[in-house]
Design an enzyme around this catalytic site. Sequence first.
Site, mmCIF file in Angstrom:
data_model
loop_
_atom_site.group_PDB
_atom_site.id
_atom_site.type_symbol
_atom_site.label_atom_id
_atom_site.label_comp_id
_atom_site.label_asym_id
_atom_site.label_seq_id
_atom_site.Cartn_x
_atom_site.Cartn_y
_atom_site.Cartn_z
ATOM 1 N N HIS A 102 15.459 2.364 -1.984
ATOM 2 C CA HIS A 102 14.776 1.066 -1.996
ATOM 3 C C HIS A 102 13.341 1.289 -2.473
ATOM 4 C CE1 HIS A 102 13.764 2.875 1.917
ATOM 5 N NE2 HIS A 102 12.570 2.397 1.625
ATOM 6 N N HIS A 109 6.861 3.403 -5.961
ATOM 7 C CA HIS A 109 7.707 4.595 -6.090
ATOM 8 C C HIS A 109 9.000 4.354 -5.318
ATOM 9 C CE1 HIS A 109 5.898 5.086 -2.146
ATOM 10 N NE2 HIS A 109 6.946 5.823 -1.831
HETATM 11 P P1 2AM Z 1 8.597 5.507 1.195
HETATM 12 O O1 2AM Z 1 8.706 4.149 0.576
HETATM 13 O O2 2AM Z 1 7.555 6.340 0.587
HETATM 14 O O3 2AM Z 1 9.911 6.186 1.259
HETATM 15 C C1 2AM Z 1 10.943 2.954 5.739
HETATM 16 O O4 2AM Z 1 10.575 3.992 6.579
HETATM 17 C C2 2AM Z 1 10.101 2.958 4.488
HETATM 18 O O5 2AM Z 1 8.740 2.693 4.778
HETATM 19 C C3 2AM Z 1 10.159 4.275 3.769
HETATM 20 O O6 2AM Z 1 10.676 4.046 2.488
HETATM 21 C C4 2AM Z 1 8.748 4.802 3.775
HETATM 22 O O7 2AM Z 1 8.151 5.363 2.699
HETATM 23 C C5 2AM Z 1 7.909 3.628 4.103
HETATM 24 N N1 2AM Z 1 6.742 4.058 4.923
HETATM 25 C C6 2AM Z 1 5.443 3.875 4.592
HETATM 26 N N2 2AM Z 1 4.637 4.340 5.551
HETATM 27 C C7 2AM Z 1 5.438 4.878 6.512
HETATM 28 C C8 2AM Z 1 5.184 5.524 7.765
HETATM 29 N N3 2AM Z 1 3.942 5.738 8.233
HETATM 30 N N4 2AM Z 1 6.245 5.944 8.469
HETATM 31 C C9 2AM Z 1 7.513 5.757 8.017
HETATM 32 N N5 2AM Z 1 7.805 5.137 6.851
HETATM 33 C C10 2AM Z 1 6.785 4.693 6.105
#
Ligand code: 2AM
Length: 195
Positions: free
Chosen positions: A40, A120
């Site tokens: 996603h 990303h």
């Molecule tokens: P990502 O998009 O870089 O993968 C669900 O956990 C989504 O939220 C993930 O896709 C994740 O990063 C994003 N995300 C952003 N900040 C986060 C955090 N502090 N902890 C966990 N997930 C985070």
Amino acid sequence: MRLFVALDIEEAIQQRLSAYVCELKPRVSGVRFVNNANFHVTLKFLGEVASPEEVTQRLRQIEHAPVALNFRGAGFFPNPRAPRIFWAGMEAPLLADLAKKVDTALSGMGFAAEKEYHPHLTLARSGSGRPRPYPGERSPEGFQQLARLVDGSAAPEFGTMTAHEFYLYESRLAPGGAIYTKLERFALGGTDPIR
Ligand code: 2AM
């Protein structure tokens, strides 16, 4: 519940991403690749939310055109010398604008405002998986191998799509990897995407 706001990926792009990952997987060890079904594009991570209804209500107010995305390239956060997150890149000029609208719609609810949006799609994570490392958290050897492989090859092309909706997702942490569930759908209006 633990929530985030994200765009979903079309099947054809998901398949190209997973074919790319399948080629890399056997050539590196100790890298935690994301399950294909979990691909996603995050617009905003909210974390623990006490009132999902208010989040939904606010996100319903957003008006935005459909968003064109061209998935290409791959890279690392924070950088290829100390890689912790491996991602597929995208050209999507309107995406930052949509992320900003999400941020603004939810402002005042206690979520940290995004300083800068880096579009990303995460393909693999190391360590805690948090975007920022814990103090002293090191980039594992598998990730260093991966960075060398990716840097030595041509930028991959994964295809283009137009997002006509975005979602509020719940993330449940589980031993085999997080489980994501779509809670609400939000339409992106207009007939033609602005490129
Ligand atoms: P990502 O998009 O870089 O993968 C669900 O956990 C989504 O939220 C993930 O896709 C994740 O990063 C994003 N995300 C952003 N900040 C986060 C955090 N502090 N902890 C966990 N997930 C985070």
